[in-house]
Design a protein around this motif. Structure first.
Motif, PDB file in Angstrom:
ATOM      1  N   LEU A 155      33.784  53.158  43.733  1.00 23.82           N
ATOM      2  CA  LEU A 155      33.072  54.432  43.754  1.00 23.82           C
ATOM      3  C   LEU A 155      31.554  54.264  43.799  1.00 23.82           C
ATOM      4  CD1 LEU A 155      35.293  56.278  41.130  1.00 23.82           C
ATOM      5  CD2 LEU A 155      35.073  56.896  43.544  1.00 23.82           C
ATOM      6  N   ARG A 156      31.037  53.184  43.219  1.00 23.90           N
ATOM      7  CA  ARG A 156      29.590  52.992  43.168  1.00 23.90           C
ATOM      8  C   ARG A 156      29.064  52.137  44.317  1.00 23.90           C
ATOM      9  NH1 ARG A 156      30.468  56.613  40.640  1.00 23.90           N
ATOM     10  NH2 ARG A 156      30.172  57.012  38.422  1.00 23.90           N
ATOM     11  N   GLY A 157      29.961  51.472  45.050  1.00 20.73           N
ATOM     12  CA  GLY A 157      29.537  50.582  46.125  1.00 20.73           C
ATOM     13  C   GLY A 157      29.752  49.136  45.725  1.00 20.73           C
ATOM     14  N   PHE A 158      30.170  48.314  46.665  1.00 21.65           N
ATOM     15  CA  PHE A 158      30.570  46.946  46.349  1.00 21.65           C
ATOM     16  C   PHE A 158      29.394  46.044  45.992  1.00 21.65           C
ATOM     17  CE2 PHE A 158      34.433  48.514  47.935  1.00 21.65           C
ATOM     18  CZ  PHE A 158      35.454  47.639  47.578  1.00 21.65           C
ATOM     19  N   ASP A 159      28.197  46.428  46.334  1.00 22.00           N
ATOM     20  CA  ASP A 159      27.026  45.616  46.005  1.00 22.00           C
ATOM     21  C   ASP A 159      26.235  46.189  44.835  1.00 22.00           C
ATOM     22  OD1 ASP A 159      27.563  43.840  48.084  1.00 22.00           O
ATOM     23  OD2 ASP A 159      26.547  45.128  49.548  1.00 22.00           O
ATOM     24  N   THR A 160      26.800  47.175  44.142  1.00 21.56           N
ATOM     25  CA  THR A 160      26.115  47.807  43.020  1.00 21.56           C
ATOM     26  C   THR A 160      26.490  47.130  41.711  1.00 21.56           C
ATOM     27  OG1 THR A 160      26.134  49.930  44.172  1.00 21.56           O
ATOM     28  CG2 THR A 160      25.769  49.999  41.799  1.00 21.56           C
ATOM     29  N   ASP A 161      25.502  46.918  40.851  1.00 29.54           N
ATOM     30  CA  ASP A 161      25.745  46.360  39.523  1.00 29.54           C
ATOM     31  C   ASP A 161      26.246  47.479  38.611  1.00 29.54           C
ATOM     32  OD1 ASP A 161      25.810  45.082  37.118  1.00 29.54           O
ATOM     33  OD2 ASP A 161      23.658  44.657  37.008  1.00 29.54           O
ATOM     34  N   ILE A 162      27.494  47.388  38.194  1.00 29.97           N
ATOM     35  CA  ILE A 162      28.089  48.446  37.386  1.00 29.97           C
ATOM     36  C   ILE A 162      28.218  48.054  35.913  1.00 29.97           C
ATOM     37  CG2 ILE A 162      29.403  49.389  39.325  1.00 29.97           C
ATOM     38  CD1 ILE A 162      31.878  47.950  38.165  1.00 29.97           C
ATOM     39  N   THR A 209      41.843  47.813  31.968  1.00 31.30           N
ATOM     40  CA  THR A 209      40.469  47.355  32.102  1.00 31.30           C
ATOM     41  C   THR A 209      40.135  46.891  33.505  1.00 31.30           C
ATOM     42  OG1 THR A 209      40.600  46.619  29.803  1.00 31.30           O
ATOM     43  CG2 THR A 209      38.733  45.824  31.111  1.00 31.30           C
ATOM     44  N   GLU A 210      40.988  46.050  34.093  1.00 29.03           N
ATOM     45  CA  GLU A 210      40.708  45.521  35.427  1.00 29.03           C
ATOM     46  C   GLU A 210      40.693  46.632  36.471  1.00 29.03           C
ATOM     47  OE1 GLU A 210      42.527  42.319  38.680  1.00 29.03           O
ATOM     48  OE2 GLU A 210      43.409  42.483  36.678  1.00 29.03           O
ATOM     49  N   GLU A 211      41.695  47.510  36.386  1.00 30.96           N
ATOM     50  CA  GLU A 211      41.764  48.612  37.337  1.00 30.96           C
ATOM     51  C   GLU A 211      40.584  49.568  37.173  1.00 30.96           C
ATOM     52  OE1 GLU A 211      44.129  47.556  35.383  1.00 30.96           O
ATOM     53  OE2 GLU A 211      46.121  47.570  36.328  1.00 30.96           O
ATOM     54  N   PHE A 212      40.190  49.790  35.931  1.00 24.64           N
ATOM     55  CA  PHE A 212      39.057  50.674  35.646  1.00 24.64           C
ATOM     56  C   PHE A 212      37.780  50.146  36.280  1.00 24.64           C
ATOM     57  CE2 PHE A 212      35.981  49.814  32.016  1.00 24.64           C
ATOM     58  CZ  PHE A 212      35.016  50.733  32.419  1.00 24.64           C
ATOM     59  N   GLN A 213      37.515  48.851  36.134  1.00 22.93           N
ATOM     60  CA  GLN A 213      36.298  48.264  36.700  1.00 22.93           C
ATOM     61  C   GLN A 213      36.360  48.243  38.228  1.00 22.93           C
ATOM     62  OE1 GLN A 213      35.155  44.554  34.868  1.00 22.93           O
ATOM     63  NE2 GLN A 213      35.665  45.276  32.812  1.00 22.93           N
ATOM     64  N   THR A 214      37.545  47.991  38.773  1.00 22.36           N
ATOM     65  CA  THR A 214      37.704  47.981  40.225  1.00 22.36           C
ATOM     66  C   THR A 214      37.440  49.364  40.819  1.00 22.36           C
ATOM     67  OG1 THR A 214      39.347  46.206  40.100  1.00 22.36           O
ATOM     68  CG2 THR A 214      39.283  47.506  42.125  1.00 22.36           C
ATOM     69  N   ALA A 215      38.040  50.386  40.192  1.00 28.40           N
ATOM     70  CA  ALA A 215      37.843  51.751  40.682  1.00 28.40           C
ATOM     71  C   ALA A 215      36.369  52.146  40.618  1.00 28.40           C
ATOM     72  CB  ALA A 215      38.681  52.720  39.862  1.00 28.40           C
ATOM     73  N   LEU A 216      35.702  51.783  39.531  1.00 28.55           N
ATOM     74  CA  LEU A 216      34.285  52.112  39.390  1.00 28.55           C
ATOM     75  C   LEU A 216      33.453  51.394  40.442  1.00 28.55           C
ATOM     76  CD1 LEU A 216      32.302  53.731  37.645  1.00 28.55           C
ATOM     77  CD2 LEU A 216      31.981  51.671  36.246  1.00 28.55           C
ATOM     78  N   GLN A 217      33.803  50.136  40.732  1.00 25.99           N
ATOM     79  CA  GLN A 217      33.078  49.391  41.756  1.00 25.99           C
ATOM     80  C   GLN A 217      33.243  50.028  43.130  1.00 25.99           C
ATOM     81  OE1 GLN A 217      31.340  45.944  41.030  1.00 25.99           O
ATOM     82  NE2 GLN A 217      30.318  47.237  42.540  1.00 25.99           N
TER      83      GLN A 217
END
Length: 458
Positions: free
Chosen positions: A214-221, A204-212
């Protein structure tokens, strides 16, 4: 039970090969550093996805170079090694670094067999994993054009093989084929893993980190995270499905669509045209067949660039219909041209006109293929397969694609030698059937998340 707990028991056996993106993260103190300020613009633009796509696109370039290698080198290989036509067909039909080196240092046919076989293993993996990876990391509004980069890279590889084949002999060309994979291998260690794969494995943690990342560090994912989580529970409870369950619509329909499109893609005869373009142009009476083949490769690259723009605008379904329809008409023109040429004197002006007409038809066929049937089947396959059977089903679909590629390539030269007009007639019928298949079965996936597409099949 949490998503992580459901998979904790087998987690150590399935560590991600690529980075999860945690090494990109910075704490609050580092946000004030010069390193943060120098990379802020990149993060805000969410450029990570584009970088990942460009890196993995080296794989399809290798794929295309492998496909295009046969056309400019076939005659030289046959002459230098004293091969028969049948031996050459088998070598060209068996669809990377070691494979190319085997070819480059070949003293007899056994080296060529092994080289092409090794390339086939590598290309087979690349042809499935790259579009799936790109589809899983891409935002939905860019997914079509980014997955189309896979096919664009293939066409670039083919064009490069055609171009370099004009200037260098076949052994040197094989050595040059090493370069894409030589660049790809080290670059892979710096890419984030697919967030959906990490979620499926319970990380879970790695999944959310990878998505962040890929989407940009200031993007609400948060919305995308919740959508991905909601799509996974049923798949995580049991990783294997029973054979009887494949009769459910949610499984058999996407399987049939994905496999059907990839089989029809090969039966359209595109690889016969690309692998043996020199032979086709020679049969059409074109003296500079190498140059003509390179022209076809360049046209294919340009047409595929248009697909990148259209995939998320016009939609997948309409592109497939236009592509297969235009291929049907162009191949019909080519087949008629070859039929008529057999009954016309070579000295007549009509013979020259028919030669030009057949070449134009082949070029239009390649353009039409590039606009839809080249890239779209891989896009749709990467989108519609359910997550709990994606690996198995995708492998089966890719195997079917390459099996029919082998069959078409194996028979192409022999069919062309007997009747070019008859061969193109077969491909014409297949393209007409493809248009009907798309009209009846293939849904539109443009603008939908991967999770929404799965709901459609349920």
């Amino acid at each position: 039970m949490s998503l992580r707990e459901e998979n904790e028991e087998g987690r150590d056996l399935k560590k991600p090969f690529l980075h999860t993106g945690s090494w990109y993260r910075m704490n609050n103190d580092s946000r004030e550093s010069s390193l943060y300020s120098s990379t802020q613009a990149i993060r805000d633009a969410s450029i990570s996805v584009f970088v990942c796509v460009l890196v993995v696109a080296l794989g399809p370039i290798q794929f295309g170079f492998t496909a295009g290698y046969t056309s400019p080198t076939q005659s030289a290989i046959i002459n230098d090694l004293g091969l028969s036509v049948s031996e050459s067909l088998i070598i060209a039909s068996v669809p990377n670094i070691i494979g190319w080196l085997f070819i480059s240092f070949a003293d007899d046919t056994s080296f060529l067999y092994m080289g092409r076989l090794l390339e086939g293993f590598g290309v087979g993996i690349i042809s499935y994993t790259v579009p799936v990876y790109i589809a899983e990391i891409s935002p939905q509004h860019l997914r079509g054009r980014l997955v189309s980069v896979n096919q664009l890279s293939v066409t670039i590889g083919i064009m490069l093989a055609y171009l370099l084949g004009i200037f260098v002999e076949w052994r040197i060309l094989a050595v040059l084929g090493v370069l894409p994979c030589a660049l790809l291998l080290p670059a892979l260690f710096f890419l984030p893993e697919s967030p959906r794969w990490l979620a499926k494995m319970g990380m879970t943690e790695e999944f959310q980190t990878a998505l962040q990342v890929l989407r940009g560090f200031d993007t609400d994912i948060s919305v995308e995270v919740n959508e991905i989580k909601r799509s996974l529970p049923s798949a995580n409870r049991r990783t294997a499905i029973r054979f009887a369950e494949l009769t459910q619509r949610r499984y058999w329909l996407p399987l049939m669509i994905g496999i059907g499109l990839l089989i029809l893609q090969q039966l359209s005869g595109i690889n016969a045209v690309l692998f043996y373009s020199n032979t086709i142009f020679q049969n059409a009476g074109i003296s500079s067949s190498d140059v003509a083949a390179f022209g076809v490769g360049a046209v294919q690259v340009l047409a595929t660039c248009v697909t990148l723009w259209l995939a998320d605008k016009a939609g997948r379904r309409i592109l497939l219909l236009v592509s297969s329809g235009a291929m049907t008409l162009s191949l019909l023109v080519v087949s008629i041209s070859f039929y008529v040429k057999d009954h016309v004197s070579e000295d007549s002006s009509l013979h020259g006109i028919l030669s030009i007409l057949s070449v134009v038809g082949v070029v239009v066929m390649v353009i039409a293929f590039s606009l839809g049937l080249g890239a779209i089947p891989w896009i749709i396959m990467s989108e519609i397969l359910p997550v709990n059977i994606k690996s198995l089903a995708g492998s089966v679909a890719t195997l079917a694609n390459w099996l029919f590629s082998w069959l078409v390539t194996l028979t192409a030269n022999m069919l062309f030698s007997k009747s070019s007009g008859g061969t193109f007639t077969i491909y014409t019928v297949v393209c007409a059937l493809t248009a009907g298949f798309v009209a009846i079965w293939v849904p539109e996936t443009k603008g939908k998340t991967l999770e929404e597409i799965q709901l459609f099949f349920k």
